[in-house]
Scaffold this active site. Structure first.
Site, PDB file in Angstrom:
ATOM      1  CG  HIS A  20      -1.911  -1.041   1.365  1.00  0.00           C
ATOM      2  ND1 HIS A  20      -2.046  -1.822   2.484  1.00  0.00           N
ATOM      3  CD2 HIS A  20      -2.874  -1.479   0.500  1.00  0.00           C
ATOM      4  CE1 HIS A  20      -3.046  -2.681   2.322  1.00  0.00           C
ATOM      5  NE2 HIS A  20      -3.557  -2.508   1.127  1.00  0.00           N
ATOM      6  CE  LYS A  44     -12.268  -6.547   2.775  1.00  0.00           C
ATOM      7  NZ  LYS A  44     -10.939  -6.399   2.167  1.00  0.00           N
ATOM      8  NE  ARG A  93      -3.422  -7.190  -4.164  1.00  0.00           N
ATOM      9  CZ  ARG A  93      -4.147  -7.837  -3.284  1.00  0.00           C
ATOM     10  NH1 ARG A  93      -3.586  -8.273  -2.184  1.00  0.00           N
ATOM     11  NH2 ARG A  93      -5.422  -8.058  -3.483  1.00  0.00           N
ATOM     12  CB  SER A 131      -4.584  -6.585   4.929  1.00  0.00           C
ATOM     13  OG  SER A 131      -4.154  -5.382   4.366  1.00  0.00           O
TER      14      SER A 131
END
Ligand code: COA
Length: 161
Positions: A20, A44, A93, A131
């Site tokens: 990030h 989340k 990504r 993450s």
């Protein structure tokens, strides 16, 4: 006087990774100002509180000019408009990110035609990072020192049983 060109880099950032931060450094060089928008995103079920997630990024970007870190809990396009930004930055990504990002990009365009979504590619060394991986590795005592900033490493040490 020239109007400032502002971009928004949104995410949950639970926690921020070096991937990030790489995107932030790249994005800030293209705009006059970059706002990193940390989503509350309760769906989340984040491990770190919104204040922690904001402060990890604020501390880690202290040496970068023209970056501001804010939290938000409304529609992204409304947050973008309220901050007079012209673009949303998203990191891509791998091909697997693409379909979901395309859906979100098109949905955001349907909601507000005047906001562009720009996809940026992180440095190859960070293209495997996420993450969730970080949380998984940290939980099992693995070394995340090369993947996240120091303040995140310290925070994980504090929550380890
Ligand atoms: N380096 C490392 N990891 C990266 C990365 C990079 N450069 N780019 C993305 N990722 C990872 C994240 O770490 C995260 O991994 P995880 O799922 O393992 O946690 C994942 O990619 C993306 O997650 P997140 O940051 O939550 O982004 P998202 O693409 O799911 O979108 C918001 C989050 C906040 C942008 C989106 O939910 C939103 O816009 N919310 C506001 C409400 C709204 O407007 N909804 C309508 C949208 S159409």
């Amino acid at each position: 006087m020239k109007t400032k060109r502002i971009a928004i880099y949104p995410g949950t950032f639970d926690p921020v990774t070096n991937g990030h931060l790489d995107i932030m450094r790249r994005a800030v060089s293209l705009f006059d100002h970059l706002i990193v928008a940390v989503a509350l995103n309760p769906k989340k079920n984040p491990l770190f509180s919104i204040d922690q997630r904001v402060s990890f990024i604020t501390e880690s970007t202290r040496n970068i000019n023209n970056i501001q870190v804010l939290s938000f809990n409304n529609l992204l396009v409304d947050f973008v408009e309220a901050n007079k930004a012209v673009a949303i930055i998203k990191g891509l990504r791998a091909v697997t990110d693409f379909e979901y990002e395309l859906q979100m990009g098109i949905m955001n365009r349907n909601l507000n035609e005047s906001i562009e979504t720009l996809f940026m590619i992180p440095s190859q060394e960070f293209s495997f990072l996420s993450s969730s991986f970080i949380k998984e590795i940290a939980k099992h005592g693995g070394n995340i020192g090369k993947m996240v900033p120091k303040n995140v490493v310290s925070a994980f040490k504090k929550i380890k049983p």
